[in-house]
Design a protein around this motif. Structure first.
Motif, PDB file in Angstrom:
ATOM      1  N   ASP A 140     -71.854 -54.704 -36.994  1.00 27.33           N
ATOM      2  CA  ASP A 140     -70.549 -55.084 -37.535  1.00 27.33           C
ATOM      3  C   ASP A 140     -70.622 -55.617 -38.966  1.00 27.33           C
ATOM      4  OD1 ASP A 140     -69.736 -54.420 -35.033  1.00 27.33           O
ATOM      5  OD2 ASP A 140     -68.927 -56.366 -34.492  1.00 27.33           O
ATOM      6  N   LEU A 141     -71.835 -55.694 -39.504  1.00 27.68           N
ATOM      7  CA  LEU A 141     -72.005 -56.335 -40.807  1.00 27.68           C
ATOM      8  C   LEU A 141     -71.273 -55.597 -41.922  1.00 27.68           C
ATOM      9  CD1 LEU A 141     -73.254 -58.529 -42.528  1.00 27.68           C
ATOM     10  CD2 LEU A 141     -75.358 -57.168 -42.642  1.00 27.68           C
ATOM     11  N   ALA A 142     -71.402 -54.278 -41.986  1.00 29.71           N
ATOM     12  CA  ALA A 142     -70.772 -53.522 -43.079  1.00 29.71           C
ATOM     13  C   ALA A 142     -69.256 -53.678 -43.041  1.00 29.71           C
ATOM     14  CB  ALA A 142     -71.160 -52.047 -42.986  1.00 29.71           C
ATOM     15  N   GLN A 143     -68.664 -53.626 -41.853  1.00 34.45           N
ATOM     16  CA  GLN A 143     -67.211 -53.790 -41.749  1.00 34.45           C
ATOM     17  C   GLN A 143     -66.786 -55.174 -42.216  1.00 34.45           C
ATOM     18  OE1 GLN A 143     -65.509 -54.045 -37.817  1.00 34.45           O
ATOM     19  NE2 GLN A 143     -63.603 -53.059 -38.478  1.00 34.45           N
ATOM     20  N   LEU A 144     -67.539 -56.207 -41.828  1.00 35.05           N
ATOM     21  CA  LEU A 144     -67.174 -57.563 -42.231  1.00 35.05           C
ATOM     22  C   LEU A 144     -67.308 -57.749 -43.737  1.00 35.05           C
ATOM     23  CD1 LEU A 144     -66.274 -60.378 -41.427  1.00 35.05           C
ATOM     24  CD2 LEU A 144     -68.691 -60.960 -41.035  1.00 35.05           C
ATOM     25  N   LEU A 145     -68.362 -57.204 -44.333  1.00 38.45           N
ATOM     26  CA  LEU A 145     -68.540 -57.338 -45.781  1.00 38.45           C
ATOM     27  C   LEU A 145     -67.377 -56.723 -46.541  1.00 38.45           C
ATOM     28  CD1 LEU A 145     -72.352 -56.545 -46.199  1.00 38.45           C
ATOM     29  CD2 LEU A 145     -71.232 -58.786 -46.304  1.00 38.45           C
ATOM     30  N   ASP A 146     -66.739 -55.711 -45.964  1.00 38.31           N
ATOM     31  CA  ASP A 146     -65.588 -55.087 -46.618  1.00 38.31           C
ATOM     32  C   ASP A 146     -64.289 -55.853 -46.390  1.00 38.31           C
ATOM     33  OD1 ASP A 146     -67.078 -53.087 -47.748  1.00 38.31           O
ATOM     34  OD2 ASP A 146     -66.719 -51.646 -46.127  1.00 38.31           O
ATOM     35  N   HIS A 147     -64.322 -56.907 -45.573  1.00 36.15           N
ATOM     36  CA  HIS A 147     -63.138 -57.749 -45.353  1.00 36.15           C
ATOM     37  C   HIS A 147     -63.289 -59.151 -45.939  1.00 36.15           C
ATOM     38  CE1 HIS A 147     -61.931 -54.568 -42.589  1.00 36.15           C
ATOM     39  NE2 HIS A 147     -60.737 -55.112 -42.581  1.00 36.15           N
ATOM     40  N   LEU A 148     -64.506 -59.546 -46.253  1.00 35.10           N
ATOM     41  CA  LEU A 148     -64.726 -60.828 -46.924  1.00 35.10           C
ATOM     42  C   LEU A 148     -64.421 -60.648 -48.403  1.00 35.10           C
ATOM     43  CD1 LEU A 148     -68.034 -61.886 -45.185  1.00 35.10           C
ATOM     44  CD2 LEU A 148     -65.852 -63.105 -45.014  1.00 35.10           C
ATOM     45  N   ARG A 149     -63.539 -61.490 -48.932  1.00 37.92           N
ATOM     46  CA  ARG A 149     -63.089 -61.309 -50.310  1.00 37.92           C
ATOM     47  C   ARG A 149     -63.432 -62.506 -51.178  1.00 37.92           C
ATOM     48  NH1 ARG A 149     -60.667 -56.799 -51.324  1.00 37.92           N
ATOM     49  NH2 ARG A 149     -59.867 -55.572 -49.576  1.00 37.92           N
ATOM     50  N   LEU A 150     -63.807 -62.192 -52.423  1.00 39.45           N
ATOM     51  CA  LEU A 150     -64.029 -63.219 -53.424  1.00 39.45           C
ATOM     52  C   LEU A 150     -62.694 -63.631 -54.028  1.00 39.45           C
ATOM     53  CD1 LEU A 150     -66.823 -61.751 -53.075  1.00 39.45           C
ATOM     54  CD2 LEU A 150     -67.293 -62.434 -55.433  1.00 39.45           C
ATOM     55  N   GLN A 167     -75.258 -69.322 -58.147  1.00 35.62           N
ATOM     56  CA  GLN A 167     -73.853 -69.455 -58.519  1.00 35.62           C
ATOM     57  C   GLN A 167     -73.029 -69.903 -57.324  1.00 35.62           C
ATOM     58  OE1 GLN A 167     -73.441 -64.901 -59.076  1.00 35.62           O
ATOM     59  NE2 GLN A 167     -71.323 -65.563 -58.751  1.00 35.62           N
ATOM     60  N   HIS A 168     -71.954 -70.646 -57.617  1.00 31.09           N
ATOM     61  CA  HIS A 168     -71.060 -71.126 -56.565  1.00 31.09           C
ATOM     62  C   HIS A 168     -70.040 -70.038 -56.262  1.00 31.09           C
ATOM     63  CE1 HIS A 168     -68.737 -73.958 -54.175  1.00 31.09           C
ATOM     64  NE2 HIS A 168     -67.656 -73.563 -54.815  1.00 31.09           N
ATOM     65  N   THR A 169     -70.010 -69.585 -55.023  1.00 31.20           N
ATOM     66  CA  THR A 169     -69.132 -68.492 -54.634  1.00 31.20           C
ATOM     67  C   THR A 169     -68.313 -68.894 -53.423  1.00 31.20           C
ATOM     68  OG1 THR A 169     -70.784 -66.890 -55.405  1.00 31.20           O
ATOM     69  CG2 THR A 169     -69.043 -66.064 -53.958  1.00 31.20           C
ATOM     70  N   MET A 170     -67.007 -68.680 -53.494  1.00 28.26           N
ATOM     71  CA  MET A 170     -66.125 -68.879 -52.345  1.00 28.26           C
ATOM     72  C   MET A 170     -65.701 -67.504 -51.841  1.00 28.26           C
ATOM     73  SD  MET A 170     -65.753 -72.168 -51.801  1.00 28.26           S
ATOM     74  CE  MET A 170     -64.253 -72.310 -50.823  1.00 28.26           C
ATOM     75  N   ILE A 171     -65.684 -67.352 -50.532  1.00 29.71           N
ATOM     76  CA  ILE A 171     -65.208 -66.105 -49.951  1.00 29.71           C
ATOM     77  C   ILE A 171     -64.157 -66.420 -48.896  1.00 29.71           C
ATOM     78  CG2 ILE A 171     -67.250 -64.719 -50.432  1.00 29.71           C
ATOM     79  CD1 ILE A 171     -68.236 -65.242 -47.640  1.00 29.71           C
ATOM     80  N   SER A 172     -63.327 -65.431 -48.616  1.00 29.80           N
ATOM     81  CA  SER A 172     -62.195 -65.631 -47.718  1.00 29.80           C
ATOM     82  C   SER A 172     -62.185 -64.568 -46.629  1.00 29.80           C
ATOM     83  CB  SER A 172     -60.882 -65.565 -48.523  1.00 29.80           C
ATOM     84  OG  SER A 172     -59.763 -65.665 -47.660  1.00 29.80           O
ATOM     85  N   LEU A 173     -61.868 -65.001 -45.405  1.00 28.84           N
ATOM     86  CA  LEU A 173     -61.658 -64.093 -44.286  1.00 28.84           C
ATOM     87  C   LEU A 173     -60.363 -64.499 -43.594  1.00 28.84           C
ATOM     88  CD1 LEU A 173     -62.681 -61.762 -42.457  1.00 28.84           C
ATOM     89  CD2 LEU A 173     -63.748 -63.527 -41.024  1.00 28.84           C
ATOM     90  N   ALA A 174     -59.404 -63.583 -43.551  1.00 26.60           N
ATOM     91  CA  ALA A 174     -58.116 -63.822 -42.889  1.00 26.60           C
ATOM     92  C   ALA A 174     -57.454 -65.105 -43.403  1.00 26.60           C
ATOM     93  CB  ALA A 174     -58.304 -63.880 -41.375  1.00 26.60           C
ATOM     94  N   GLY A 175     -57.561 -65.339 -44.721  1.00 26.72           N
ATOM     95  CA  GLY A 175     -56.894 -66.482 -45.330  1.00 26.72           C
ATOM     96  C   GLY A 175     -57.655 -67.787 -45.284  1.00 26.72           C
ATOM     97  N   HIS A 176     -58.857 -67.799 -44.715  1.00 27.58           N
ATOM     98  CA  HIS A 176     -59.657 -69.028 -44.646  1.00 27.58           C
ATOM     99  C   HIS A 176     -60.799 -68.938 -45.655  1.00 27.58           C
ATOM    100  CE1 HIS A 176     -57.653 -70.537 -41.042  1.00 27.58           C
ATOM    101  NE2 HIS A 176     -57.694 -69.302 -40.577  1.00 27.58           N
TER     102      HIS A 176
END
Length: 200
Positions: A140-150, A167-176
């Motif tokens: 499921d990793l590839a699908q999740l990487l395509d839904h996690l957004r910077l 570097q400090h990076t924030m990512i979002s999944l379903a608004g979180h």
């Protein structure tokens, strides 16, 4: 925890714990080690996959952790400690409300929202939430990487080559939103607070 398990614990409070009999694979498969050699020996048993839906459901309902970060299955009055090949929770993707992707565990529970994400140098993706540490299943990793957004809207999958560990990076999944960090593979268990091989 099942009521029958609570009752058994009250009736037989001093049953010794079991070690070496049960493990959880990186793909969320429970494996039985029928001679108790799942770990702690020179030649650990590979184990046999448990496939019975009734047994899998029973293990999942009675799976928890102790104060030291060791995970176990409460089998009636006996604690059966678990070898964790990946993490306490193995995560898979599933459709959520409004077609948004969300995470579920190998026991069939919803997982999250994650408070932190971690990438390892070998390409594994871990999450941390109030439930504990989870490893995203490789399928499921590839699908999740395509839904996690910077923050700029790019997906994590499209951005991995340009990210650096400092570097400090924030990512979002379903608004979180949650921070993304990097981990050495050998430091995962200590950093995320779980024990891979509970000791006697």
């Amino acid at each position: 925890m099942d009521d029958l398990v609570h009752a058994a614990m009250a009736r037989w409070p001093d049953v010794p714990a079991a070690y070496g009999w049960l493990s959880l694979s990186r793909r969320g498969q429970w494996r039985l080690h029928p001679h108790g050699g799942g770990w702690g020996t020179d030649t650990p048993e590979p184990g046999e996959s448990i496939t019975s839906p009734q047994i899998l459901g029973f293990i999942g309902r009675n799976y928890q952790t102790d104060d030291s970060g060791c995970w176990f299955f409460q089998n009636g009055p006996q604690r059966v400690y678990v070898r964790l090949d990946g993490a306490p929770w193995i995560l898979h993707t599933q459709p959520g409300p409004d077609t948004q992707l969300q995470l579920g565990t190998h026991t069939g529970q919803a997982y999250g929202p994650p408070s932190h994400w971690w990438l390892t140098h070998s390409g594994l993706l871990y999450a941390q939430s109030a439930q504990g540490a989870g490893l995203v299943q490789d399928h499921d990793l590839a699908q999740l990487l395509d839904h996690l957004r910077l923050a700029d809207g790019r997906t994590l999958g499209d951005s991995l080559d340009g990210l650096s560990a400092d570097q400090h990076t924030m990512i979002s999944l379903a608004g979180h939103d949650a921070p993304l960090g990097w981990l050495d593979d050998n430091a995962v268990a200590d950093m995320l607070g779980f024990v891979r091989f509970p000791v006697f």
